[in-house]
Design a protein around this motif. Sequence first.
Motif, PDB file in Angstrom:
ATOM      1  N   PHE A 274      72.823  45.103 109.870  1.00  0.00           N
ATOM      2  CA  PHE A 274      73.142  46.304 109.111  1.00  0.00           C
ATOM      3  C   PHE A 274      74.627  46.383 108.785  1.00  0.00           C
ATOM      4  CE2 PHE A 274      69.372  47.919 111.590  1.00  0.00           C
ATOM      5  CZ  PHE A 274      68.531  48.068 110.505  1.00  0.00           C
ATOM      6  N   LEU A 276      77.390  48.931 105.842  1.00  0.00           N
ATOM      7  CA  LEU A 276      77.493  49.882 104.745  1.00  0.00           C
ATOM      8  C   LEU A 276      77.938  49.171 103.475  1.00  0.00           C
ATOM      9  CD1 LEU A 276      79.190  52.953 106.480  1.00  0.00           C
ATOM     10  CD2 LEU A 276      76.746  52.530 106.115  1.00  0.00           C
ATOM     11  N   SER A 300      79.433  45.431 111.104  1.00  0.00           N
ATOM     12  CA  SER A 300      78.003  45.139 111.004  1.00  0.00           C
ATOM     13  C   SER A 300      77.480  44.905 112.402  1.00  0.00           C
ATOM     14  CB  SER A 300      77.753  43.905 110.125  1.00  0.00           C
ATOM     15  OG  SER A 300      78.301  42.747 110.729  1.00  0.00           O
ATOM     16  N   LEU A 326      72.974  51.862 103.131  1.00  0.00           N
ATOM     17  CA  LEU A 326      72.833  51.078 104.360  1.00  0.00           C
ATOM     18  C   LEU A 326      72.093  49.816 103.972  1.00  0.00           C
ATOM     19  CD1 LEU A 326      73.182  50.807 107.439  1.00  0.00           C
ATOM     20  CD2 LEU A 326      70.937  51.908 107.684  1.00  0.00           C
TER      21      LEU A 326
END
Length: 534
Positions: A274, A276, A300, A326
């Motif tokens: 993950f 942004l 991340s 996301l």
Amino acid sequence: MTLTRRQALILGGAGVVGAGIVTVPISGVSAKSASKLSDRDMPRPYGTPLTIPPPLAYQTTVDADGVTTRHYTMTQRLGSAKILSRLSTPILGYNGIFPGPTIRIDRGTRAIVRVRNQLPAKHPTLGHALPTSTHLHGSASLPQYDGYANDLTLPGFYKEYHYPNFQPARSLWYHDHAVHFTAQNVYSGLAGQYLISDPVEKGLLPQGQFDVPLTISDAMFAANGALGFDDREHSGLWGDVILVNGKPWPVMKVQKRVYRFRILNASVSRSYNFRLSTGDPVTVVATDAGLMPVAQTVGSWRHGGAERYEVLIDFRKYAVGTRIELRNTSNENNRDFDHTGKIMRFDVVGDTVNTADPTWNSIPTTLATSHPMDLKATDAVKTRRFRIKHDDDTNIWTIDDLTWEEVIASGFKRVMANPALDAVEIWEMENSSGGWFHPMHMHLVDFQVLSRNGKPPFAYEKGPKDVVYIGEDETVRLLVHFGPHRGRYMVHCHNLTHEDHSMMLQFRVGLGADEEDPNDPITAAPAVWDPVQG
């Protein structure tokens, strides 16, 4: 080929595990679609609002000693989910919804959860029988309330699970754990979040509407809108639609303030990486088993099946109207599709921020040191080593060449380890399966990740854990305190197709092999007939 005794047990013991050739997923594999939907029925990213699962209702009792207990009831039943715009998707759900209702409870308040199995005798599309076993993942429950794989509740029966909730604040989740069909049942919808709070956590982190549970999973669909299920000959299931709280690529409106997100990876097999879309960092404040000693700022993080990470995202600096995604950059040995790099979107709105709430602009650094993060490697009395493998002849996943079928064949006596009650040990797990990653989960206990391939753990996993991501050719060392209960508990891979075929064993805490077990996980608290049907 001549079968060994072990292979004969595996292939014949449970009658559900077959031999075959595994199709190995290649790193970076990408394809347009796994679903059979028409173009007009395939959901598009960012076309639906985020929804939050409802809280579960309860009744409260206080006993003569002043102990407060909440009494909950959930019913496992068929439901219909509105995931696609024109088509309905049949699911199995707690109270008929996915994710199931959220339970929020304070530390020290006990819970008794009656789980009613009102499912049909067989899965309506996959055809397997539907006994269930509910596991509260991350809870230090007694063995008979832990969701032991062979502690089954048949359709038409219920079981009452007793949860002590004495652990520090943490994000737990409940899900089905029925032997050999955990993957199908969780994928079909039998999962939800269970959140424990305490005064320390309440004083540090956002609460209420700014404390947001996000259950992330992936799915594929048949042409009629039903869930498709393809575990690629027991290697893993990778869908082409990403769901957050049961909605495809949803959008959440956020104020210009700090939000807390409790992110659960409830996918059967997929792991995520993950980050942004702005490139801005997030602050990780809690791992599976609660608050980290020190918050970690990361760009991340790698997030395996069943892991929970609590992150703070600061939306204060973004202008009203800013859209922030996301995203998922994935990891080796996943299978990725056109839109699996997207998860959800945050839209910044101009609503008035309540600045009387001290968490609106607070990013704490020092959090809380709790067990097992206060342990040191020198506290360990024993080191055990385990190898995670794949048997190419039987297409079975193993831990030290052993399987759950052999545990069954032993009358549930065979164990991988027998630590003493309150012993501290180092467990070293080596992934030698070749071309795979494995999120390994230990029931009952929390642990500290000491090292990964001889190096310090990643910054975001420097908190108490109950699942550890073991990538291809990785070896991790875990520091584990075995308690607070005696009895038998499971260890398994949380790639649920691996667990079902058959990467699951058990350890026994504080009991001899033939010692009477008052908390036998199958017989101590059996399910009972439900007088109220339907």
